[in-house]
Write a protein that holds these residues in place. Structure first.
Motif, PDB file in Angstrom:
ATOM      1  N   THR A  32       0.938  -1.329   0.122  1.00  0.00           N
ATOM      2  CA  THR A  32       0.127   0.144  -0.014  1.00  0.00           C
ATOM      3  C   THR A  32       0.919   1.273   0.034  1.00  0.00           C
ATOM      4  OG1 THR A  32      -1.912  -1.111   1.091  1.00  0.00           O
ATOM      5  CG2 THR A  32      -1.800   1.226   1.267  1.00  0.00           C
ATOM      6  N   GLY A  33       1.862   1.179   0.782  1.00  0.00           N
ATOM      7  CA  GLY A  33       2.722   2.404   0.978  1.00  0.00           C
ATOM      8  C   GLY A  33       3.373   2.812  -0.361  1.00  0.00           C
ATOM      9  N   VAL A  34       3.811   1.635  -1.148  1.00  0.00           N
ATOM     10  CA  VAL A  34       4.866   2.105  -2.437  1.00  0.00           C
ATOM     11  C   VAL A  34       3.494   2.394  -3.457  1.00  0.00           C
ATOM     12  CG1 VAL A  34       4.643  -0.300  -3.412  1.00  0.00           C
ATOM     13  CG2 VAL A  34       6.403   1.299  -3.883  1.00  0.00           C
ATOM     14  N   LEU A  35       2.543   1.983  -3.434  1.00  0.00           N
ATOM     15  CA  LEU A  35       1.415   2.274  -4.322  1.00  0.00           C
ATOM     16  C   LEU A  35       0.714   3.703  -4.251  1.00  0.00           C
ATOM     17  CD1 LEU A  35      -0.496  -1.138  -5.110  1.00  0.00           C
ATOM     18  CD2 LEU A  35       1.492   0.138  -6.634  1.00  0.00           C
ATOM     19  N   GLN A  36       0.642   4.006  -3.044  1.00  0.00           N
ATOM     20  CA  GLN A  36       0.208   5.645  -2.614  1.00  0.00           C
ATOM     21  C   GLN A  36       1.291   6.449  -2.973  1.00  0.00           C
ATOM     22  OE1 GLN A  36      -1.577   5.164   1.335  1.00  0.00           O
ATOM     23  NE2 GLN A  36      -3.190   4.266   0.691  1.00  0.00           N
ATOM     24  N   HIS A  37       2.573   5.939  -2.578  1.00  0.00           N
ATOM     25  CA  HIS A  37       3.572   7.071  -2.795  1.00  0.00           C
ATOM     26  C   HIS A  37       3.819   7.189  -4.289  1.00  0.00           C
ATOM     27  CE1 HIS A  37       7.670   8.964  -3.406  1.00  0.00           C
ATOM     28  NE2 HIS A  37       7.847   7.831  -4.338  1.00  0.00           N
ATOM     29  N   THR A  38       3.521   6.421  -4.969  1.00  0.00           N
ATOM     30  CA  THR A  38       3.321   6.344  -6.743  1.00  0.00           C
ATOM     31  C   THR A  38       2.156   7.416  -6.979  1.00  0.00           C
ATOM     32  OG1 THR A  38       4.375   4.055  -6.849  1.00  0.00           O
ATOM     33  CG2 THR A  38       3.073   5.084  -8.861  1.00  0.00           C
ATOM     34  N   GLU A  39       1.190   7.185  -6.520  1.00  0.00           N
ATOM     35  CA  GLU A  39       0.085   8.018  -6.770  1.00  0.00           C
ATOM     36  C   GLU A  39       0.285   9.636  -6.359  1.00  0.00           C
ATOM     37  OE1 GLU A  39      -3.465   6.673  -4.432  1.00  0.00           O
ATOM     38  OE2 GLU A  39      -3.611   4.986  -5.903  1.00  0.00           O
ATOM     39  N   HIS A  40       0.849   9.908  -5.146  1.00  0.00           N
ATOM     40  CA  HIS A  40       1.654  11.088  -5.017  1.00  0.00           C
ATOM     41  C   HIS A  40       2.361  11.875  -5.919  1.00  0.00           C
ATOM     42  CE1 HIS A  40      -0.135  12.011  -0.996  1.00  0.00           C
ATOM     43  NE2 HIS A  40      -0.116  10.839  -0.904  1.00  0.00           N
ATOM     44  N   VAL A  41       3.397  10.618  -6.583  1.00  0.00           N
ATOM     45  CA  VAL A  41       4.337  11.349  -7.695  1.00  0.00           C
ATOM     46  C   VAL A  41       3.365  11.425  -9.014  1.00  0.00           C
ATOM     47  CG1 VAL A  41       6.240  10.470  -9.019  1.00  0.00           C
ATOM     48  CG2 VAL A  41       6.385  10.345  -6.628  1.00  0.00           C
TER      49      VAL A  41
END
Length: 118
Positions: A100-109
């Protein structure tokens, strides 16, 4: 290279053991594959069979099975047999949080307003 972390209760700095860093790198290598990351994201909070995963991803079951074997060897999925069907799931909240963390970080980018904030 050793990472340095501070403990929450003191300002003392501690180093992360090399073995821990080596294992973390192996986990990240497993996550650095689009199919394996997609599998782990799908397994958040549920169990699925190889067939169901393969159909959802539109991938051959044999290929999905190979990815699941790698994830299982890396302790990133669990397997439960029910008759002739094996169901795969995530072993704990840490794996779910990592994905979840890596996918949400990607969304922020990638997005002005990340989908998980909508």
């Amino acid at each position: 290279m050793t990472l340095v972390a501070t403990t929450p209760r003191t300002s003392q700095r501690t180093t992360t053991p090399d073995a821990d860093l080596d294992h973390a790198v192996q986990v990240l290598r497993l996550l650095a594959d689009r199919t394996r990351l997609a599998i782990l994201a799908m397994l958040d909070g549920t169990e699925m069979s190889v067939t169901a995963i393969a159909e959802t991803l539109d991938r051959p079951a044999a290929a999905v099975s190979q990815h699941l074997a790698k994830l299982r060897a890396g302790h990133l999925v669990t397997a439960r047999r029910d008759g002739t069907t094996i169901y795969y799931g995530q072993p704990d909240a840490h794996v779910a949080a990592l994905v979840t963390g890596v996918l949400q970080h990607t969304e922020h980018v990638l997005y002005d307003v990340p989908p998980h904030h909508r």
